[in-house]
Write a protein that holds these residues in place. Structure first.
Motif, PDB file in Angstrom:
ATOM      1  N   LYS A  64      99.956  40.311  26.496  1.00 44.23           N
ATOM      2  CA  LYS A  64      99.636  41.705  26.182  1.00 44.23           C
ATOM      3  C   LYS A  64      98.683  42.271  27.221  1.00 44.23           C
ATOM      4  CE  LYS A  64      97.756  44.628  22.484  1.00 44.23           C
ATOM      5  NZ  LYS A  64      97.148  44.636  21.123  1.00 44.23           N
ATOM      6  N   LYS A  65      98.981  43.478  27.720  1.00 44.90           N
ATOM      7  CA  LYS A  65      98.144  44.101  28.737  1.00 44.90           C
ATOM      8  C   LYS A  65      96.725  44.302  28.218  1.00 44.90           C
ATOM      9  CE  LYS A  65      97.802  48.050  31.862  1.00 44.90           C
ATOM     10  NZ  LYS A  65      98.400  49.327  32.296  1.00 44.90           N
ATOM     11  N   VAL A  66      95.752  43.964  29.072  1.00 41.83           N
ATOM     12  CA  VAL A  66      94.340  44.075  28.712  1.00 41.83           C
ATOM     13  C   VAL A  66      93.763  45.338  29.348  1.00 41.83           C
ATOM     14  CG1 VAL A  66      92.078  42.980  28.883  1.00 41.83           C
ATOM     15  CG2 VAL A  66      94.120  41.577  28.545  1.00 41.83           C
ATOM     16  N   ASN A  67      93.140  46.179  28.545  1.00 40.56           N
ATOM     17  CA  ASN A  67      92.593  47.441  29.046  1.00 40.56           C
ATOM     18  C   ASN A  67      91.210  47.288  29.670  1.00 40.56           C
ATOM     19  OD1 ASN A  67      94.852  48.986  28.224  1.00 40.56           O
ATOM     20  ND2 ASN A  67      94.052  49.063  26.131  1.00 40.56           N
ATOM     21  N   ASP A  68      90.629  46.086  29.581  1.00 40.80           N
ATOM     22  CA  ASP A  68      89.299  45.861  30.136  1.00 40.80           C
ATOM     23  C   ASP A  68      89.321  45.537  31.627  1.00 40.80           C
ATOM     24  OD1 ASP A  68      88.073  46.342  27.724  1.00 40.80           O
ATOM     25  OD2 ASP A  68      87.982  44.237  27.140  1.00 40.80           O
ATOM     26  N   PHE A  69      90.496  45.596  32.238  1.00 41.08           N
ATOM     27  CA  PHE A  69      90.613  45.376  33.679  1.00 41.08           C
ATOM     28  C   PHE A  69      91.279  46.582  34.332  1.00 41.08           C
ATOM     29  CE2 PHE A  69      90.281  41.031  32.160  1.00 41.08           C
ATOM     30  CZ  PHE A  69      89.554  40.383  33.154  1.00 41.08           C
ATOM     31  N   ILE A  70      90.830  46.895  35.536  1.00 41.00           N
ATOM     32  CA  ILE A  70      91.494  47.886  36.380  1.00 41.00           C
ATOM     33  C   ILE A  70      91.926  47.183  37.662  1.00 41.00           C
ATOM     34  CG2 ILE A  70      91.193  49.979  37.775  1.00 41.00           C
ATOM     35  CD1 ILE A  70      89.201  50.970  35.724  1.00 41.00           C
ATOM     36  N   VAL A  71      93.186  47.390  38.047  1.00 44.72           N
ATOM     37  CA  VAL A  71      93.681  46.878  39.315  1.00 44.72           C
ATOM     38  C   VAL A  71      93.963  48.066  40.222  1.00 44.72           C
ATOM     39  CG1 VAL A  71      95.442  45.514  40.487  1.00 44.72           C
ATOM     40  CG2 VAL A  71      94.729  44.887  38.168  1.00 44.72           C
ATOM     41  N   THR A  72      93.400  48.041  41.422  1.00 42.65           N
ATOM     42  CA  THR A  72      93.638  49.135  42.366  1.00 42.65           C
ATOM     43  C   THR A  72      94.167  48.587  43.691  1.00 42.65           C
ATOM     44  OG1 THR A  72      91.349  49.074  43.177  1.00 42.65           O
ATOM     45  CG2 THR A  72      91.820  50.563  41.355  1.00 42.65           C
ATOM     46  N   PRO A  73      95.179  49.229  44.267  1.00 41.78           N
ATOM     47  CA  PRO A  73      95.946  50.308  43.641  1.00 41.78           C
ATOM     48  C   PRO A  73      96.874  49.747  42.560  1.00 41.78           C
ATOM     49  CG  PRO A  73      96.897  49.739  45.758  1.00 41.78           C
ATOM     50  CD  PRO A  73      95.650  48.930  45.643  1.00 41.78           C
ATOM     51  N   PRO A  74      97.045  50.463  41.455  1.00 39.88           N
ATOM     52  CA  PRO A  74      97.907  49.947  40.384  1.00 39.88           C
ATOM     53  C   PRO A  74      99.387  50.007  40.742  1.00 39.88           C
ATOM     54  CG  PRO A  74      97.133  52.142  39.844  1.00 39.88           C
ATOM     55  CD  PRO A  74      96.421  51.753  41.100  1.00 39.88           C
ATOM     56  N   LEU A  75      99.738  50.950  41.643  1.00 40.16           N
ATOM     57  CA  LEU A  75     101.135  51.136  42.041  1.00 40.16           C
ATOM     58  C   LEU A  75     101.155  51.608  43.492  1.00 40.16           C
ATOM     59  CD1 LEU A  75     104.095  51.170  40.889  1.00 40.16           C
ATOM     60  CD2 LEU A  75     103.768  53.623  40.545  1.00 40.16           C
ATOM     61  N   PHE A  76     101.867  50.883  44.350  1.00 44.76           N
ATOM     62  CA  PHE A  76     101.911  51.267  45.766  1.00 44.76           C
ATOM     63  C   PHE A  76     103.144  50.652  46.419  1.00 44.76           C
ATOM     64  CE2 PHE A  76     100.090  47.113  45.845  1.00 44.76           C
ATOM     65  CZ  PHE A  76     100.377  46.576  47.086  1.00 44.76           C
ATOM     66  N   VAL A  77     103.446  51.134  47.622  1.00 43.01           N
ATOM     67  CA  VAL A  77     104.562  50.611  48.399  1.00 43.01           C
ATOM     68  C   VAL A  77     104.026  49.613  49.415  1.00 43.01           C
ATOM     69  CG1 VAL A  77     106.410  51.148  50.024  1.00 43.01           C
ATOM     70  CG2 VAL A  77     105.942  52.692  48.109  1.00 43.01           C
ATOM     71  N   LEU A  78     104.535  48.391  49.353  1.00 44.14           N
ATOM     72  CA  LEU A  78     104.188  47.349  50.312  1.00 44.14           C
ATOM     73  C   LEU A  78     105.286  47.333  51.377  1.00 44.14           C
ATOM     74  CD1 LEU A  78     102.254  45.037  51.035  1.00 44.14           C
ATOM     75  CD2 LEU A  78     103.652  43.532  49.617  1.00 44.14           C
ATOM     76  N   LYS A  79     104.933  47.779  52.559  1.00 46.16           N
ATOM     77  CA  LYS A  79     105.933  47.947  53.613  1.00 46.16           C
ATOM     78  C   LYS A  79     106.344  46.607  54.210  1.00 46.16           C
ATOM     79  CE  LYS A  79     104.714  52.690  54.789  1.00 46.16           C
ATOM     80  NZ  LYS A  79     104.359  53.635  55.881  1.00 46.16           N
ATOM     81  N   ALA A  80     107.480  46.636  54.883  1.00 44.24           N
ATOM     82  CA  ALA A  80     108.061  45.430  55.464  1.00 44.24           C
ATOM     83  C   ALA A  80     107.096  44.746  56.428  1.00 44.24           C
ATOM     84  CB  ALA A  80     109.360  45.781  56.194  1.00 44.24           C
ATOM     85  N   ASN A  81     107.010  43.414  56.306  1.00 43.18           N
ATOM     86  CA  ASN A  81     106.235  42.580  57.227  1.00 43.18           C
ATOM     87  C   ASN A  81     104.755  42.971  57.274  1.00 43.18           C
ATOM     88  OD1 ASN A  81     106.371  40.305  58.879  1.00 43.18           O
ATOM     89  ND2 ASN A  81     106.443  41.531  60.742  1.00 43.18           N
ATOM     90  N   THR A  82     104.199  43.302  56.116  1.00 43.86           N
ATOM     91  CA  THR A  82     102.775  43.647  56.039  1.00 43.86           C
ATOM     92  C   THR A  82     102.158  42.917  54.845  1.00 43.86           C
ATOM     93  OG1 THR A  82     103.111  45.575  54.590  1.00 43.86           O
ATOM     94  CG2 THR A  82     103.173  45.964  56.977  1.00 43.86           C
TER      95      THR A  82
END
Length: 228
Positions: A64-82
């Motif tokens: 179950k997702k825990v609201n006591d943590f923040i992950v940044t960035p929560p959503l992003f594009v990871l480009k090729a070979n990086t």
């Protein structure tokens, strides 16, 4: 009706798949000392062409997702070979965390492949998202010493046709390939602090052999626990 069924079958047979082959996390577990404001996790994309959408969060041991943590960035594009670095921040009340033992969470990274221009021209393309989760141990600051050798305190005994493996330490124990008398009795056991697990077996010996995984994901092999 038959034509419709045939069309659906044909469509299902002509799907092509895109999946996340090149994305991996930089570690197999994370340690979060509770006196730190944040920790980081590195993520790599070794695919030389494909970009991936990455979504990350922290869950409890039940998923179950825990609201006591923040992950940044929560959503992003990871480009090729990086690669990229994710920051994990505990925002809950640290007074609610145990002070005498670790608490287990899981860090999750869902990876969704992107389509290149040629793939977007095709209608029957199915994107497959994959999720990787690794253990995240919230560790009291006063327990920084002793974690690497804590496995030496494990106790083993026979009890009612079972092997009792006791972890009296404040740390989680991650054991793999548990062997008695040359026979593997368990592939893996995660033993919570100050608790025990029971393994059913008919094998008899005066010792239990196992591998143990440390804070850095390294295995110490062929460790021995004397069976009482």
């Amino acid at each position: 009706m038959h034509n419709k069924i045939f069309s659906l079958l044909l469509l299902s047979m002509t799907f092509q798949f895109a999946h996340a082959d090149g994305v991996s996390l930089g570690s197999t577990r994370l340690i979060y000392p509770d006196n730190q404001n944040q920790i980081t996790a590195k993520i790599f994309n070794t695919d030389k062409k494909g970009n991936y959408l990455v979504q990350s969060w922290v869950s409890d041991k039940d998923g179950k997702k825990v609201n006591d943590f923040i992950v940044t960035p929560p959503l992003f594009v990871l480009k090729a070979n990086t690669d990229s670095v994710l920051r994990i921040i505990y925002t809950g009340n640290k007074a609610d965390l145990p002070k005498d033992k670790e608490k287990l969470f899981f860090f999750n990274a869902k990876v969704i492949p992107s389509l290149d221009e040629e793939q977007r021209k095709q209608q029957n393309y199915l994107l497959i998202a994959t999720t990787t989760n690794i253990k995240l141990f919230m560790r009291p600051a006063n327990l920084q010493e002793g974690s690497m050798n804590a496995y030496k305190n494990i106790k083993c005994s026979y009890a009612n046709s079972q092997i009792k493996v006791e972890n009296p330490t404040p740390y989680y124990m991650n054991l793999v390939s548990l062997i008695v008398n040359g026979k593997e009795v368990s592939e893996a056991e995660t033993i919570a602090p100050q608790s025990s697990v029971y393994i059913k077996t008919t094998a008899k010996s005066d010792q239990l052999k196992f591998n143990v995984i440390n804070d850095y994901g390294v295995q110490f092999k062929d460790e021995v626990c004397r069976l009482q």
